[in-house]
Structures are given as C-alpha cells and as structure tokens.
Design a protein around this motif. Structure first.
Motif, PDB file in Angstrom:
ATOM      1  N   ASP A 494      30.886   4.210 -16.217  1.00  0.00           N
ATOM      2  CA  ASP A 494      30.027   5.020 -15.347  1.00  0.00           C
ATOM      3  C   ASP A 494      28.785   5.495 -16.089  1.00  0.00           C
ATOM      4  N   HIS A 495      28.925   5.815 -17.380  1.00  0.00           N
ATOM      5  CA  HIS A 495      27.757   6.233 -18.159  1.00  0.00           C
ATOM      6  C   HIS A 495      26.755   5.084 -18.285  1.00  0.00           C
ATOM      7  N   LEU A 496      27.275   3.883 -18.540  1.00  0.00           N
ATOM      8  CA  LEU A 496      26.392   2.719 -18.659  1.00  0.00           C
ATOM      9  C   LEU A 496      25.695   2.435 -17.327  1.00  0.00           C
ATOM     10  N   LEU A 497      26.424   2.596 -16.217  1.00  0.00           N
ATOM     11  CA  LEU A 497      25.830   2.343 -14.905  1.00  0.00           C
ATOM     12  C   LEU A 497      24.718   3.352 -14.616  1.00  0.00           C
ATOM     13  N   MET A 498      24.952   4.610 -14.927  1.00  0.00           N
ATOM     14  CA  MET A 498      23.934   5.625 -14.648  1.00  0.00           C
ATOM     15  C   MET A 498      22.687   5.391 -15.494  1.00  0.00           C
ATOM     16  N   HIS A 499      22.879   4.971 -16.740  1.00  0.00           N
ATOM     17  CA  HIS A 499      21.720   4.657 -17.579  1.00  0.00           C
ATOM     18  C   HIS A 499      20.954   3.466 -16.994  1.00  0.00           C
ATOM     19  N   ALA A 500      21.681   2.458 -16.519  1.00  0.00           N
ATOM     20  CA  ALA A 500      21.029   1.275 -15.931  1.00  0.00           C
ATOM     21  C   ALA A 500      20.316   1.635 -14.640  1.00  0.00           C
ATOM     22  N   ILE A 501      20.882   2.557 -13.848  1.00  0.00           N
ATOM     23  CA  ILE A 501      20.236   2.979 -12.604  1.00  0.00           C
ATOM     24  C   ILE A 501      18.906   3.662 -12.909  1.00  0.00           C
ATOM     25  N   ALA A 502      18.919   4.577 -13.876  1.00  0.00           N
ATOM     26  CA  ALA A 502      17.679   5.276 -14.234  1.00  0.00           C
ATOM     27  C   ALA A 502      16.621   4.302 -14.736  1.00  0.00           C
ATOM     28  N   GLU A 503      17.044   3.334 -15.515  1.00  0.00           N
ATOM     29  CA  GLU A 503      16.108   2.328 -16.030  1.00  0.00           C
ATOM     30  C   GLU A 503      15.547   1.486 -14.903  1.00  0.00           C
ATOM     31  N   ARG A 504      16.409   1.114 -13.936  1.00  0.00           N
ATOM     32  CA  ARG A 504      15.954   0.295 -12.808  1.00  0.00           C
ATOM     33  C   ARG A 504      14.978   1.065 -11.924  1.00  0.00           C
ATOM     34  N   ILE A 505      15.206   2.351 -11.718  1.00  0.00           N
ATOM     35  CA  ILE A 505      14.284   3.160 -10.914  1.00  0.00           C
ATOM     36  C   ILE A 505      12.904   3.196 -11.579  1.00  0.00           C
ATOM     37  N   LYS A 506      12.886   3.321 -12.899  1.00  0.00           N
ATOM     38  CA  LYS A 506      11.616   3.332 -13.633  1.00  0.00           C
ATOM     39  C   LYS A 506      10.901   1.996 -13.484  1.00  0.00           C
ATOM     40  N   TRP A 507      11.658   0.894 -13.640  1.00  0.00           N
ATOM     41  CA  TRP A 507      11.051  -0.439 -13.497  1.00  0.00           C
ATOM     42  C   TRP A 507      10.485  -0.632 -12.097  1.00  0.00           C
ATOM     43  N   ARG A 508      11.234  -0.168 -11.081  1.00  0.00           N
ATOM     44  CA  ARG A 508      10.791  -0.359  -9.705  1.00  0.00           C
ATOM     45  C   ARG A 508       9.497   0.405  -9.441  1.00  0.00           C
ATOM     46  N   ALA A 509       9.403   1.606  -9.992  1.00  0.00           N
ATOM     47  CA  ALA A 509       8.183   2.397  -9.802  1.00  0.00           C
ATOM     48  C   ALA A 509       6.989   1.702 -10.453  1.00  0.00           C
ATOM     49  N   GLU A 510       7.181   1.138 -11.627  1.00  0.00           N
ATOM     50  CA  GLU A 510       6.100   0.423 -12.307  1.00  0.00           C
ATOM     51  C   GLU A 510       5.684  -0.817 -11.526  1.00  0.00           C
ATOM     52  N   TYR A 511       6.674  -1.534 -10.977  1.00  0.00           N
ATOM     53  CA  TYR A 511       6.350  -2.746 -10.223  1.00  0.00           C
ATOM     54  C   TYR A 511       5.660  -2.408  -8.904  1.00  0.00           C
ATOM     55  N   ASP A 512       6.079  -1.329  -8.245  1.00  0.00           N
ATOM     56  CA  ASP A 512       5.402  -0.904  -7.007  1.00  0.00           C
ATOM     57  C   ASP A 512       3.948  -0.541  -7.288  1.00  0.00           C
ATOM     58  N   LYS A 513       3.711   0.061  -8.436  1.00  0.00           N
ATOM     59  CA  LYS A 513       2.339   0.398  -8.827  1.00  0.00           C
ATOM     60  C   LYS A 513       1.513  -0.875  -8.988  1.00  0.00           C
ATOM     61  N   ALA A 514       2.123  -1.909  -9.575  1.00  0.00           N
ATOM     62  CA  ALA A 514       1.420  -3.181  -9.743  1.00  0.00           C
ATOM     63  C   ALA A 514       1.128  -3.833  -8.396  1.00  0.00           C
ATOM     64  N   LEU A 515       2.086  -3.746  -7.453  1.00  0.00           N
ATOM     65  CA  LEU A 515       1.869  -4.329  -6.130  1.00  0.00           C
ATOM     66  C   LEU A 515       0.753  -3.621  -5.386  1.00  0.00           C
ATOM     67  N   LEU A 516       0.701  -2.311  -5.481  1.00  0.00           N
ATOM     68  CA  LEU A 516      -0.367  -1.556  -4.812  1.00  0.00           C
ATOM     69  C   LEU A 516      -1.729  -1.887  -5.405  1.00  0.00           C
ATOM     70  N   ALA A 517      -1.784  -2.070  -6.714  1.00  0.00           N
ATOM     71  CA  ALA A 517      -3.059  -2.429  -7.344  1.00  0.00           C
ATOM     72  C   ALA A 517      -3.501  -3.827  -6.943  1.00  0.00           C
ATOM     73  N   ALA A 518      -2.537  -4.737  -6.752  1.00  0.00           N
ATOM     74  CA  ALA A 518      -2.886  -6.113  -6.377  1.00  0.00           C
ATOM     75  C   ALA A 518      -3.285  -6.215  -4.914  1.00  0.00           C
ATOM     76  N   SER A 519      -2.776  -5.292  -4.063  1.00  0.00           N
ATOM     77  CA  SER A 519      -3.073  -5.317  -2.632  1.00  0.00           C
ATOM     78  C   SER A 519      -3.767  -4.019  -2.256  1.00  0.00           C
ATOM     79  N   PRO A 520      -5.104  -3.980  -2.175  1.00  0.00           N
ATOM     80  CA  PRO A 520      -5.826  -2.758  -1.826  1.00  0.00           C
ATOM     81  C   PRO A 520      -5.399  -2.242  -0.464  1.00  0.00           C
ATOM     82  N   PRO A 521      -5.319  -0.929  -0.292  1.00  0.00           N
ATOM     83  CA  PRO A 521      -4.901  -0.375   1.008  1.00  0.00           C
ATOM     84  C   PRO A 521      -5.897  -0.706   2.104  1.00  0.00           C
ATOM     85  N   ASP A 522      -5.392  -0.741   3.328  1.00  0.00           N
ATOM     86  CA  ASP A 522      -6.226  -1.012   4.497  1.00  0.00           C
ATOM     87  C   ASP A 522      -7.050   0.233   4.827  1.00  0.00           C
TER      88      ASP A 522
END
Length: 531
Positions: A494-522
């Motif tokens: 469970d400790h390993l899973l929680m660490h992996a979840i936190a890491e995945r949330i961070k990665w997802r936020a970084e990738y969403d930032k990249a997607l927004l930069a690649a696609s300018p808002p309407d």
C-alpha cells in the motif's frame, strides 16, 4: 467515533480497497512486484514497484489497458504502410569476425578432443558457449553451427499434395511487403476471418443440436493443431500471390468453443484467391495413432528407474522416435471450413479504426472469460469437449502419450501418465492456443518494446516543448534483484501504491500543461465578432 450497526460498518470500504481503486483510476498497476535496486556508485539501496504487465483486466486493469493500447498502436502503424520497411542487415564488424575465428578454432579442438576422449573436451565446450553468448550480446542473430554436428533428423515425409486437396499456383515470393496502389492514390488492405469446419449443427448459444453425433474428437484435435494450420495458410498465401504478405491477427473462441482467426492483412488480395487458398490449405499431423486408450484409471504405466514400462508385464513402452518411424499415414488432418470472410479496408478511415478495435476487443479478457458457460446446456458441452481434450496429446512431450502406450520425449520419473500442464488440457481454455496475438516479423519493423519507447519519446518531447525536461538516469550502475521472502525492510504494498499514485498525479499535471501549450485555447468566445 464509529456509529451505526455492525452490518452498516461492514459495508464501509476498506482502506486497501480505496487505495487500489485510486491506483486504477490513475493508471497505476494494482499488483506490482517489488524489486531491490542497488546503486554501485552511491551504495544506495531502495525498493521499486515494477508493474505486473498482466494483459487480463480482471487481474490488473491498468496494465491490461496499457497492453491493449500498445497492440492497437502496433496494428495501426503496420496495417497501411506506404513505404517498404528497411530490413537490410548490418555488415559484420571486426569484433564479430574475430569472435567467429576464435569459435572456429575452439570447435576444431573440441571435436578432436571428443574423438580421443580427452578430459579438456568439457572445458572447450564451455568456452564455445561463452563465445556464443558474446556473439549474441554483440547482436548476432540466427543459428550457430552445433559443435556436436547435426542431430538426428526426423524421417522424411512425402510433400506431395493430398488427392482431396485442390492444387494451388506457385509464384516466386518477391521481397515486398507493401500492397499495390490503385488509381494513383488508393492502397487498400484487407480484414480476413477464418473459421474451422463444422462438427455438427449447433444452436445460437453454440451448443450442438445433437450431442450424440457432434464430433468432439475432431473438434479437440483441430483446436490443438489450429496454430500450425494458420502458419500453413500464410505460407500458402505468400506462394500464391507472390509477395511477402504481412499480418496482425488475433485468435478468439466462437460460442461453440472453436478457435477462429481475425487478421488485418497488409495489401490487397482478391477475395476469390483467399477462398481458394483456404480451401486448399491443410495440416497433416505425423504423430502416432491415438484413437484407443491402452491404459486408463488405476492401470497406468510405471517408471522403472530408466523408462516407463507396462505395470503387468514390465515390457518397456514404445519410444516416441520408434513410433514415429513406423508411421505410414498421418494421425490427423486439420483444415479450415468453407466460411471465409474478407473485406477491403482503406487506411485512415473510420472503418479502419473500428476494425482495429474489433481485432483487439477481447485481448483484455482471459479465454475462460470469453467462453464462460451461462447455461447448463453450455456447461455440458464444455465438459464433453474438455473430456476429449484430456486424452488428446498436445505435443511430443505430452504425458498423455503414456495412456496410449507411447513414451513421450523427455519423460522422466516426475512425469505422471495422463497429467500434462499444457494449456490445451485446461478447463478454462478448452484447447485454445496460448498465443492470442500473431504478428508477422515485418509488420511494423518494431517490437512491442520499440512501440513502448516511441510512446515514451513522444511524451518527453511534449514536456520538453514547455520547458519540462526529464533526465533519463544511467541504469548501467544499478543492480536489480528479487526481494527475498521475509525481508524486514520491504515496505508494504500500500505504501508503494500511494507513492506511485502521487508520482502519477504529478506526471499527469505536467503532461496536461504540455497539451495546453500545444493547443492554444479557443478565443472566439472572448473576442468580439468581426463586423
């Protein structure tokens, strides 16, 4: 302070279940295995969760969905290729030739020592193995000559076509894998479905109308040898069309528990040619006859210390090689049924995407989940087929051969007559082949690891475009080991899973930032309309 009745409290979710649900929501493997990683430079020791890599969603949903997405990308990338993949082998290097010269000298010395019975023969054989390993590490593929000479060759069988099989035209196969272009801009490919023959009329639920006349024996044997029949079909198709046809295929069970093949075929082949090749394709099984059981129940062969013998007369059983040498005709012939479905598909269309989804539809389900019996009639049908598969040999090493008075290859004291661990004998698979996905070597020019690396490179490039750089750590100085049972330093899962979840949330936020930069808002909703 807890409130409510005991029943109400028992309905509350467990913490471990909440962690697993959160991990699945964020695409984290829910049942990773832990590896101990040591850094040779710093001396640091840490525990790393490694994804299980399961392809079955009921076991691990995130890993199964990732595997399916990877297969879909592999199918899409190779189906409608326009340019011929480059498979030209690299020229041998000086290291390759130097090692091969050393190997040639070692082989000559080994063969001379083996003839004279010198004691250094074993040492020379070990040196040859180490040289072979070095050649593999340098990227040499293919089979190296055996220092002991060619082994025993199997008896020659007639290659003359059977009288009941139609003849096929043969052309020299060109070194081409890309299909023809029509009208200067269309390059269609094919979607093909092949099915085994009928064993008797069946109902809509796949059960036989008359179980007493349904040919369960032929159904069991056809399922065991289905993979060999499919290989022969591709071989015949390439010889008829005259070019190296490439394919991405999946094997799935029908409702009657018979395997059938769905294939994405690169290039266009006339429908009539596909039907002719299917009608003319067969596979002969040159195995000893296995129609009547010699031993059953408690009357079984026994191991006398060297080989299996009859329990009453102590007469040795017939060896596999001797039984094969006496064959005059094949034990079984498997062929496809008349039903052949083929359809032309253009790349980049909605229809192509729909068929890719259909090809990979059941890849996240186990065979037992696909053919699960829902009625008593289906259960009886599955039991009848399983009973036949229990006494159907699945390979030359199958322990079922002992029931027919034949000693299989590799038999020893641990071999139990009639008990084989092969997939063909399991109740959950009912003879379905182990390989659910069949991909030709020149389909996309990449392995699954290559496709996985492409996805990773795409993400890293997207992050780098917005100033987020991910350094690829040097893993050459890392030592990976399996965790020993009972290791007191091992952190809970469970400790390993929680660490992996936190890491995945961070990665997802970084990738969403990249997607927004690649696609300018309407900005149309905020800017004034032009007059």
């Amino acid at each position: 302070m807890t409130t409510g009745t005991r029943a109400q409290r028992m309905k509350q979710p467990l913490a471990a279940d909440v962690i697993a649900a959160t991990a699945e929501q964020h695409g984290v493997c829910v049942r990773p295995f832990t590896m101990e990683v040591g850094d040779l430079d710093t001396g640091e020791l840490r525990y790393v969760p490694v994804p299980c890599g399961s392809t079955i969603e009921s076991q691990c949903g995130p890993c199964a969905r990732k595997a399916r997405a990877l297969r879909m990308a592999q199918c899409r990338e190779g189906w409608h290729l326009v340019d011929e993949p480059d498979f030209t082998p690299d020229e041998p290097t000086a290291d390759h030739t130097a090692l091969l010269e050393l190997r040639a000298d070692l082989v000559v010395a080994y063969q001379q020592a083996a003839v004279t019975g010198a004691v250094e023969a074993d040492e020379l054989r070990d040196e040859i193995r180490s040289v072979d390993e070095e050649l593999r590490q340098l990227g040499v593929r293919g089979r190296l000559p055996n220092p002991d000479g060619p082994g025993k060759r199997s008896p020659k069988r007639s290659t003359k076509r059977r009288q009941d099989a139609p003849e096929l035209p043969r052309r020299r196969v060109e070194k081409r894998t890309v299909g023809r272009e029509f009208a200067g801009r269309f390059r269609p490919s094919m979607f093909v479905t092949l099915t085994l023959d009928s064993y008797g009329r069946v109902r809509d639920d796949g059960t036989p109308v008359d179980p007493s006349t349904y040919d369960y024996r032929r159904a069991a044997r056809d399922a065991v040898h289905f993979a060999a029949l499919v290989d022969r079909w591709w071989q015949n198709l390439r010889r008829v069309v005259g070019w190296d046809v490439q394919y991405f295929a999946t094997v799935e069970p029908q409702k009657r528990c018979t395997p059938h093949l769905h294939a994405a075929l690169r290039g266009s082949v006339p429908h009539e040619v596909l039907r002719q090749v299917t009608a003319a394709t067969y596979h002969q099984v040159w195995w000893p006859q296995h129609d009547e059981l010699v031993y059953d129940g408690d009357h079984l062969p026994v191991w006398d210390g060297e080989r299996f013998v009859d329990p009453d007369t102590r007469t040795p059983l017939t060896a596999w090689a001797d039984a094969v040498d006496e064959l005059d005709e094949p034990a079984h012939v498997v062929s496809f049924g008349r039903q052949v479905h083929s359809k032309g598909i253009l790349g980049g269309t909605e229809e192509a995407g729909r068929h890719i989804g259909y090809l990979t539809k059941y890849l996240t389900k186990s065979t037992g989940e696909v053919i699960e019996a829902a009625t008593d009639r289906q259960r009886v049908h599955h039991d009848r087929l399983h009973d036949e598969l229990r006494v159907t040999p699945c390979s030359p090493r199958c322990a079922v051969w002992l029931l027919y008075g034949i000693e299989p290859l590799g038999a020893n004291s641990r071999t139990h007559p009639g008990h084989c661990k092969g997939r063909a004998h399991r109740r959950t698979t009912l003879g379905l082949p182990g390989r659910r996905v069949l991909v030709s070597r020149k389909w996309s020019g990449k392995t699954l690891a290559d496709h996985r690396a492409d996805r990773k490179a795409f993400v890293l490039e997207s992050l780098a475009a917005v100033g987020i750089t991910k350094e690829d750590p040097d893993r050459s100085r890392l030592v990976w080991q399996k965790v020993q049972p009972g290791d007191p330093s091992l952190p809970p899962r469970d400790h390993l899973l929680m660490h992996a979840i936190a890491e995945r949330i961070k990665w997802r936020a970084e990738y969403d930032k990249a997607l927004l930069a690649a696609s300018p808002p309407d900005l149309s909703a905020t800017q004034p309309q032009a007059a």
